[in-house]
Design a protein around this motif. Structure first.
Motif, PDB file in Angstrom:
ATOM      1  N   SER A   1       0.852  -1.192   0.000  1.00 17.07           N
ATOM      2  CA  SER A   1       0.000   0.000   0.000  1.00 17.07           C
ATOM      3  C   SER A   1       0.884   1.237   0.000  1.00 17.07           C
ATOM      4  O   SER A   1       1.978   1.241   0.583  1.00 17.07           O
ATOM      5  N   HIS A   2       0.386   2.302  -0.675  1.00 15.24           N
ATOM      6  CA  HIS A   2       1.174   3.524  -0.818  1.00 15.24           C
ATOM      7  C   HIS A   2       0.316   4.724  -0.470  1.00 15.24           C
ATOM      8  O   HIS A   2      -0.826   4.846  -0.941  1.00 15.24           O
ATOM      9  N   HIS A   3       0.854   5.599   0.385  1.00 19.27           N
ATOM     10  CA  HIS A   3       0.162   6.839   0.726  1.00 19.27           C
ATOM     11  C   HIS A   3       1.193   7.934   0.930  1.00 19.27           C
ATOM     12  O   HIS A   3       2.021   7.867   1.838  1.00 19.27           O
ATOM     13  N   GLU A   4       1.135   8.930   0.043  1.00 16.16           N
ATOM     14  CA  GLU A   4       2.079  10.042   0.067  1.00 16.16           C
ATOM     15  C   GLU A   4       3.514   9.516   0.072  1.00 16.16           C
ATOM     16  O   GLU A   4       3.923   8.858  -0.870  1.00 16.16           O
TER      17      GLU A   4
END
Length: 325
Positions: free
Chosen positions: A270-273
């Motif tokens: 998962s990727h966030h910012e």
């Protein structure tokens, strides 16, 4: 130091199997304190009994040490039956109880000299052995000070030293770090690690998860007198089904997502910012591969954190409650 030379015994059992317990049982009135407890320990292995106070740890080791009569089950030391009347078996065990067994007005060296005589060590043998034990437990520089002037942690370490004097192949430690400061606790754990490196089999009871995770090769989770599960830390965590998490703080993290998802050891990304969360089965084995794939994809990794499920999760899963004191 060589602890095992004089203790080899030929039998059908593996040469390395020092302790075998089979279906140990003990009742006190209507209370079943230990209920069909079974496990083995090999030379050079630390086996931890992890559980809350009142789980049956001390009762179990008291039966193993031969100081408490069992209601059922069997104990063998190096392939030979052991019981409360077994003089030979008791000589193979170094038992370190929760309560200190020391003379406060004597020095550490005098305490060790006294217990060496009880163990039947000759004076010529006892003198160098006492020096060895003082070095193992880190008390050489305080050997001639009265024990009453020692800190709680130093007394605990000397108590362990007493149990080592006769070179037992099996050392039983019952909550050896209870009530000691962090520095002394670390010294005790380091001493135990050194002993297993010399081939001593260690049975270690604790209700501290971090000690079990750091010290023990295998762990038996015990509650209400029963072994709920046993295995390595990794095997026990596998019972819960949780994955390890590798957290990356990175520039251009999105570039690495396809490359990480293509790795066979990666279960989810998962990727966030600026953050990437990578779920794997074994973070320690996968970390190098994950970092290499992220870097090759053009991502600049600024920071790395590894989060592993702990034994608290396992205990909660197996018993329905948190590990408590």
């Amino acid at each position: 130091m060589r602890f095992l030379d004089q203790f080899q015994h030929t039998s059908k059992v593996s040469r390395d199997e020092i302790l075998k317990c089979h279906e140990l049982r003990k009742k006190f009135g209507d209370l079943t304190a230990v209920d069909d407890v079974s496990f083995t320990i090999e030379s050079g292995e630390t086996y931890g009994l992890l559980g809350p106070n009142g789980a049956g740890k001390t009762t179990t080791i008291s039966m193993i040490a031969g100081i408490l009569e069992r209601d059922g089950g069997d104990v063998s030391i190096s392939g030979r039956p052991h019981s409360t009347t077994s003089t030979w078996g008791k000589k193979q065990i170094g038992y370190v109880p929760q309560d200190l067994a020391l003379y406060p007005d004597l020095t550490a060296r005098e305490n060790l000299r006294f217990f060496a005589r009880l163990y039947g060590l000759r004076r010529a043998e006892a003198r160098p052995r006492i020096d060895e034990v003082l070095e193992v437990v880190g008390l050489t520089d305080r050997a001639n000070d009265p024990v009453k002037d020692y800190s709680g942690g130093m007394k605990r370490r000397l108590n362990i030293g007493v149990g080592l004097l006769h070179r037992p192949p099996l050392l039983i430690l019952d909550e050896p770090t209870a009530g000691v400061d962090p520095q002394s606790r670390n010294a005790i754990l380091e001493s135990v690690s050194a002993l297993t490196g010399e081939g001593v089999a260690v049975l270690y009871t604790t209700h501290y998860m971090e000690e079990a995770e750091r010290l023990c090769d295998r762990i038996g989770i015990i509650d209400l007198g029963r072994i709920k599960a046993e295995g390595t830390r990794r095997e026990l965590v596998g019972l819960v089904g949780e994955l390890d998490r590798i957290s990356l703080t990175a520039d251009d993290g999105a570039k690495a997502v396809p490359a990480l998802e293509a790795l066979p050891e990666v279960r989810k990304v998962s990727h966030h910012e600026s953050h990437l969360e990578v779920m794997v089965e074994d973070a320690r084995q996968s970390l190098t591969t994950v970092l290499a794939a992220a870097t090759a994809a053009g991502t600049v990794v600024r920071a790395v954190e590894v989060h592993e499920p702990n034994l608290e999760s396992v205990f909660l899963h197996l018993t329905g409650k948190a590990l408590r004191d």
